[in-house]
Design a protein around this motif. Structure first.
Motif, PDB file in Angstrom:
ATOM      1  N   SER A  49     -10.161  19.398  18.877  1.00  0.00           N
ATOM      2  CA  SER A  49      -8.967  18.575  18.652  1.00  0.00           C
ATOM      3  C   SER A  49      -7.799  19.361  18.090  1.00  0.00           C
ATOM      4  CB  SER A  49      -9.294  17.405  17.718  1.00  0.00           C
ATOM      5  OG  SER A  49      -9.757  17.870  16.466  1.00  0.00           O
ATOM      6  N   ASN A  50      -8.085  20.497  17.449  1.00  0.00           N
ATOM      7  CA  ASN A  50      -6.994  21.347  16.963  1.00  0.00           C
ATOM      8  C   ASN A  50      -6.089  21.773  18.111  1.00  0.00           C
ATOM      9  OD1 ASN A  50      -9.732  21.987  15.686  1.00  0.00           O
ATOM     10  ND2 ASN A  50      -8.325  22.424  14.002  1.00  0.00           N
ATOM     11  N   MET A  51      -6.695  21.947  19.297  1.00  0.00           N
ATOM     12  CA  MET A  51      -5.918  22.337  20.469  1.00  0.00           C
ATOM     13  C   MET A  51      -5.399  21.120  21.235  1.00  0.00           C
ATOM     14  SD  MET A  51      -4.456  24.347  22.535  1.00  0.00           S
ATOM     15  CE  MET A  51      -4.986  25.955  21.921  1.00  0.00           C
ATOM     16  N   SER A  52      -6.266  20.135  21.467  1.00  0.00           N
ATOM     17  CA  SER A  52      -5.816  18.993  22.269  1.00  0.00           C
ATOM     18  C   SER A  52      -4.753  18.175  21.552  1.00  0.00           C
ATOM     19  CB  SER A  52      -6.996  18.106  22.664  1.00  0.00           C
ATOM     20  OG  SER A  52      -7.689  17.622  21.545  1.00  0.00           O
ATOM     21  N   GLY A  53      -4.799  18.156  20.228  1.00  0.00           N
ATOM     22  CA  GLY A  53      -3.739  17.509  19.453  1.00  0.00           C
ATOM     23  C   GLY A  53      -4.015  16.043  19.144  1.00  0.00           C
ATOM     24  N   ARG A  54      -3.599  15.640  17.959  1.00  0.00           N
ATOM     25  CA  ARG A  54      -3.775  14.253  17.535  1.00  0.00           C
ATOM     26  C   ARG A  54      -2.497  13.682  16.911  1.00  0.00           C
ATOM     27  NH1 ARG A  54      -7.233  14.916  20.552  1.00  0.00           N
ATOM     28  NH2 ARG A  54      -9.483  14.709  20.258  1.00  0.00           N
ATOM     29  N   ALA A  55      -1.413  14.449  16.943  1.00  0.00           N
ATOM     30  CA  ALA A  55      -0.156  13.970  16.355  1.00  0.00           C
ATOM     31  C   ALA A  55       0.507  12.936  17.264  1.00  0.00           C
ATOM     32  CB  ALA A  55       0.792  15.143  16.111  1.00  0.00           C
ATOM     33  N   LYS A  56       1.290  12.060  16.663  1.00  0.00           N
ATOM     34  CA  LYS A  56       1.992  11.024  17.415  1.00  0.00           C
ATOM     35  C   LYS A  56       2.948  11.657  18.427  1.00  0.00           C
ATOM     36  CE  LYS A  56       4.980   6.962  16.881  1.00  0.00           C
ATOM     37  NZ  LYS A  56       5.713   6.099  15.929  1.00  0.00           N
ATOM     38  N   VAL A  57       3.000  11.079  19.616  1.00  0.00           N
ATOM     39  CA  VAL A  57       3.867  11.595  20.675  1.00  0.00           C
ATOM     40  C   VAL A  57       5.238  10.932  20.595  1.00  0.00           C
ATOM     41  CG1 VAL A  57       4.193  11.868  23.156  1.00  0.00           C
ATOM     42  CG2 VAL A  57       1.883  11.982  22.177  1.00  0.00           C
ATOM     43  N   VAL A  78       0.262  17.116  38.159  1.00  0.00           N
ATOM     44  CA  VAL A  78       1.194  16.017  37.877  1.00  0.00           C
ATOM     45  C   VAL A  78       2.279  16.544  36.945  1.00  0.00           C
ATOM     46  CG1 VAL A  78      -0.583  14.237  38.157  1.00  0.00           C
ATOM     47  CG2 VAL A  78      -0.159  15.226  35.885  1.00  0.00           C
ATOM     48  N   PRO A  79       3.401  15.832  36.797  1.00  0.00           N
ATOM     49  CA  PRO A  79       4.438  16.283  35.862  1.00  0.00           C
ATOM     50  C   PRO A  79       3.888  16.470  34.448  1.00  0.00           C
ATOM     51  CG  PRO A  79       5.294  14.561  37.278  1.00  0.00           C
ATOM     52  CD  PRO A  79       3.822  14.626  37.542  1.00  0.00           C
ATOM     53  N   ALA A  80       4.400  17.471  33.740  1.00  0.00           N
ATOM     54  CA  ALA A  80       3.907  17.803  32.400  1.00  0.00           C
ATOM     55  C   ALA A  80       4.542  16.904  31.347  1.00  0.00           C
ATOM     56  CB  ALA A  80       4.177  19.262  32.081  1.00  0.00           C
ATOM     57  N   THR A  81       3.900  15.776  31.097  1.00  0.00           N
ATOM     58  CA  THR A  81       4.300  14.883  30.019  1.00  0.00           C
ATOM     59  C   THR A  81       3.271  14.984  28.903  1.00  0.00           C
ATOM     60  OG1 THR A  81       3.085  13.056  31.037  1.00  0.00           O
ATOM     61  CG2 THR A  81       5.429  13.262  31.581  1.00  0.00           C
ATOM     62  N   ALA A  82       3.667  14.609  27.703  1.00  0.00           N
ATOM     63  CA  ALA A  82       2.729  14.564  26.580  1.00  0.00           C
ATOM     64  C   ALA A  82       2.075  13.174  26.530  1.00  0.00           C
ATOM     65  CB  ALA A  82       3.455  14.852  25.276  1.00  0.00           C
ATOM     66  N   PRO A  83       0.795  13.141  26.125  1.00  0.00           N
ATOM     67  CA  PRO A  83      -0.047  14.278  25.759  1.00  0.00           C
ATOM     68  C   PRO A  83      -0.541  15.050  26.977  1.00  0.00           C
ATOM     69  CG  PRO A  83      -1.326  12.251  25.609  1.00  0.00           C
ATOM     70  CD  PRO A  83       0.089  11.841  25.922  1.00  0.00           C
ATOM     71  N   PHE A  84      -0.774  16.348  26.769  1.00  0.00           N
ATOM     72  CA  PHE A  84      -1.315  17.169  27.848  1.00  0.00           C
ATOM     73  C   PHE A  84      -2.781  16.830  28.093  1.00  0.00           C
ATOM     74  CE2 PHE A  84       1.769  20.904  26.767  1.00  0.00           C
ATOM     75  CZ  PHE A  84       2.802  20.219  27.388  1.00  0.00           C
ATOM     76  N   HIS A  85      -3.506  16.570  26.999  1.00  0.00           N
ATOM     77  CA  HIS A  85      -4.941  16.341  27.082  1.00  0.00           C
ATOM     78  C   HIS A  85      -5.284  14.856  27.251  1.00  0.00           C
ATOM     79  CE1 HIS A  85      -5.289  20.505  25.614  1.00  0.00           C
ATOM     80  NE2 HIS A  85      -6.526  20.455  26.073  1.00  0.00           N
ATOM     81  N   PHE A  86      -6.533  14.626  27.627  1.00  0.00           N
ATOM     82  CA  PHE A  86      -7.032  13.264  27.846  1.00  0.00           C
ATOM     83  C   PHE A  86      -8.451  13.110  27.291  1.00  0.00           C
ATOM     84  CE2 PHE A  86      -7.466  16.083  31.493  1.00  0.00           C
ATOM     85  CZ  PHE A  86      -8.842  16.112  31.672  1.00  0.00           C
ATOM     86  N   ASP A  87      -8.873  14.067  26.449  1.00  0.00           N
ATOM     87  CA  ASP A  87     -10.263  14.130  26.001  1.00  0.00           C
ATOM     88  C   ASP A  87     -10.689  12.956  25.131  1.00  0.00           C
ATOM     89  OD1 ASP A  87      -8.351  15.407  24.200  1.00  0.00           O
ATOM     90  OD2 ASP A  87     -10.077  15.845  22.918  1.00  0.00           O
ATOM     91  N   ARG A  88      -9.749  12.398  24.383  1.00  0.00           N
ATOM     92  CA  ARG A  88     -10.063  11.287  23.482  1.00  0.00           C
ATOM     93  C   ARG A  88      -8.938  10.264  23.536  1.00  0.00           C
ATOM     94  NH1 ARG A  88     -14.515  13.108  23.957  1.00  0.00           N
ATOM     95  NH2 ARG A  88     -15.559  14.484  22.472  1.00  0.00           N
ATOM     96  N   SER A  90      -7.416   9.200  21.169  1.00  0.00           N
ATOM     97  CA  SER A  90      -6.430   9.591  20.160  1.00  0.00           C
ATOM     98  C   SER A  90      -5.649  10.845  20.540  1.00  0.00           C
ATOM     99  CB  SER A  90      -7.143   9.829  18.815  1.00  0.00           C
ATOM    100  OG  SER A  90      -8.196  10.774  18.968  1.00  0.00           O
ATOM    101  N   ALA A  91      -5.778  11.320  21.775  1.00  0.00           N
ATOM    102  CA  ALA A  91      -5.068  12.536  22.192  1.00  0.00           C
ATOM    103  C   ALA A  91      -3.567  12.388  21.975  1.00  0.00           C
ATOM    104  CB  ALA A  91      -5.353  12.832  23.663  1.00  0.00           C
ATOM    105  N   GLY A  92      -2.946  13.457  21.453  1.00  0.00           N
ATOM    106  CA  GLY A  92      -1.511  13.406  21.163  1.00  0.00           C
ATOM    107  C   GLY A  92      -0.875  14.773  21.274  1.00  0.00           C
ATOM    108  N   MET A  93       0.110  15.002  20.419  1.00  0.00           N
ATOM    109  CA  MET A  93       0.807  16.289  20.429  1.00  0.00           C
ATOM    110  C   MET A  93      -0.081  17.366  19.808  1.00  0.00           C
ATOM    111  SD  MET A  93       3.834  15.778  21.776  1.00  0.00           S
ATOM    112  CE  MET A  93       4.984  17.032  21.169  1.00  0.00           C
ATOM    113  N   GLY A  94      -0.083  18.543  20.436  1.00  0.00           N
ATOM    114  CA  GLY A  94      -0.851  19.670  19.926  1.00  0.00           C
ATOM    115  C   GLY A  94      -0.012  20.933  19.940  1.00  0.00           C
ATOM    116  N   PRO A  95      -0.588  22.060  19.549  1.00  0.00           N
ATOM    117  CA  PRO A  95       0.179  23.310  19.477  1.00  0.00           C
ATOM    118  C   PRO A  95       0.730  23.763  20.822  1.00  0.00           C
ATOM    119  CG  PRO A  95      -2.175  23.711  19.201  1.00  0.00           C
ATOM    120  CD  PRO A  95      -1.973  22.238  19.107  1.00  0.00           C
ATOM    121  N   ALA A  96       0.062  23.389  21.916  1.00  0.00           N
ATOM    122  CA  ALA A  96       0.522  23.833  23.233  1.00  0.00           C
ATOM    123  C   ALA A  96       1.847  23.199  23.637  1.00  0.00           C
ATOM    124  CB  ALA A  96      -0.537  23.531  24.283  1.00  0.00           C
ATOM    125  N   ASN A  97       2.148  22.039  23.097  1.00  0.00           N
ATOM    126  CA  ASN A  97       3.407  21.385  23.460  1.00  0.00           C
ATOM    127  C   ASN A  97       4.610  22.239  23.084  1.00  0.00           C
ATOM    128  OD1 ASN A  97       1.331  19.026  22.826  1.00  0.00           O
ATOM    129  ND2 ASN A  97       2.830  18.235  24.302  1.00  0.00           N
TER     130      ASN A  97
END
Length: 228
Positions: A49-57, A78-88, A90-97
């Motif tokens: 989750s440190n990578m996929s992100g959990r911060a509010k988008v 597909v177009p790159a919208t946040a969140p990038f991930h879909f693992d949970r 709660s997926a949200g903003m992460g460091p990759a954004n």
């Protein structure tokens, strides 16, 4: 392939229990497949989750990034919208954004392809390149997705942020460096990516409000030993 140990069996049971308790982010009904250039600059995102992100988008990050695409759960661009991930859910903003935004700003003539493969709560055992079954499952999924992405460009970097799920177990800390080395070597070889940079996010410890009783220093030392 190495034989599975009792420790591996215990880890596999824990992974299965975790997967039952969690669910993926619901599909975006507005998400549409798009055509992409064949020469994109690709970034593989792996870890927990440190990578996929959990911060509010923020609302503005739900709009597509210019010159950027992401590989969705169906291995479709597909177009790159946040969140990038879909693992949970709660997926949200992460460091990759922020990483991708800055890369695009610094490279105005490039198009970026984002390959999100991080899984919240995952242990390093699930990223072990020499595992089987639940052990190494996330590594194999990420490798398969990366091979799909590679048809549309070249990998410029692999981004990794993980370790909290291992910091609470001495046996996982002891195995961490070797697992990380195997993973990086295998990804570079299997993707024919040469010495593609492996960028690591370091974990904060108790002083930053992290959980006590975890071997944060052990994970940090193992990470530094693996990438030295």
């Amino acid at each position: 392939m190495r034989p599975r140990s009792c420790t591996d069996c215990d880890i596999a049971r824990e992974i299965q229990d975790w997967e039952v308790q969690t669910g993926q982010l619901p599909r975006d009904p507005n998400e549409k497949a798009v055509e992409t250039p064949d020469d994109m600059t690709l970034f593989l995102l792996i870890g927990q989750s440190n990578m996929s992100g959990r911060a509010k988008v923020p609302d503005e990050d739900r709009q597509p990034l210019p010159r950027a695409y992401k590989l969705n759960r169906d291995d479709v661009w597909v177009p790159a919208t946040a969140p990038f991930h879909f693992d949970r859910k709660s997926a949200g903003m992460g460091p990759a954004n922020e990483f991708v935004k800055r890369y695009l700003a610094d490279h105005p003539n490039e198009t970026v392809g984002i390959v999100p493969c991080a899984v919240g709560g995952s242990q390093s055992a699930t990223w072990d390149a020499h595992g089987e079954g639940k052990i190494g499952a996330n590594f194999r999924r990420a490798l398969a997705r990366a091979k799909v992405a590679k048809r549309k460009g070249r990998f410029a970097a692999i981004l990794w942020h993980q370790g909290e799920s291992d910091a609470k177990k001495p046996e996982s800390v002891a195995a961490y460096a070797d697992r990380l080395v195997r993973m990086v070597q295998s990804l570079r070889k299997d993707l024919n990516a040469g010495n593609v940079p492996f960028l690591v996010g370091e974990l904060a410890g108790p002083k930053a409000g992290r959980r006590a009783g975890y071997d944060w220093d052990g994970i940090s030392e193992a990470t530094h030993a693996a990438v030295a």
